[in-house]
Design a protein around this motif. Structure first.
Motif: not given
Length: 202
Positions: A74, A84-86, A103, A117, A137, A176-178
């Motif tokens: 994340a 922001f985190k899992p 998340f 995201a 997302c 993976s997320y941004t």
């Protein structure tokens, strides 16, 4: 009209055609450049190309007696003041099994902020087999000052992943997320309905 004048007019018309053709070509290329981004994005989402996951409406009805590990990453882009985190860093699930993970995002600023995201899966060849049923997302997210929100992702790994030469040996995937800052979408204004006119005639 002299022969020279006729030749000049013919030359001017030819030049005009060339200029018009060049302008049409340039405008066409600009249009294609703008269209290429959404078309490429659509292509990636449909095919899973470049590690893009696929969105599906239904969970898998086939579950294999084989497991695969999924790790989670994340990130937040500059300009978005979020943590922001899992909730879980990794899980192990059966291929074809539908699972939900969470998340967590917290707005660290003193004003409402909105983000959306983007995501991908590595190895990239596995993107076509990572199917999302539900994900934060898919839409933008707005957090109030100091607000913390848990956001679910429901997914499964397509059993077909074990039948492809490029992916059958994969034992670990990374989702993976941004999150990127964006302006919140404006609500569509409702239509004003005028009251029916009363017939005052006797």
């Amino acid at each position: 009209m002299t022969t020279a004048n006729k030749a000049d007019q013919k030359k001017d018309r030819a030049n005009g055609v060339i200029v018009a053709s060049c302008l049409a070509f340039v405008l066409g290329m600009v249009g294609m450049a703008y269209a290429a981004v959404p078309l490429y994005d659509m292509f990636c989402k449909v095919t899973g190309y470049n590690g893009t996951t696929k969105r599906v409406e239904q969970a898998s009805d086939v579950i294999l007696d084989k497991t695969i590990k999924v790790t989670f990453d994340a990130n937040t882009a500059p300009g978005l003041p979020w943590d922001f985190k899992p909730v879980q860093r990794e899980i192990e699930l059966k291929i074809g099994e539908t699972v939900q993970v969470e998340f967590e995002a917290t707005n660290l600023s003193k004003k409402p902020t909105t983000g959306q995201a983007v995501f991908n899966v590595t190895p990239m060849a596995a993107g076509a087999y990572f199917n999302k049923v539900q994900c934060f997302c898919f839409t933008e997210t707005t957090l109030q000052p100091g607000e913390k929100m848990e956001m679910p992702v429901v997914f499964f790994v397509d059993p077909e992943i074990v039948n492809t030469v490029e992916t059958k040996g994969i034992n670990t995937l990374t989702l993976s997320y941004t999150f990127y800052a964006r302006e919140p979408s404006k609500p569509i204004a409702g239509l004003t309905v005028k009251p029916a006119e009363t017939d005052n005639k006797l």
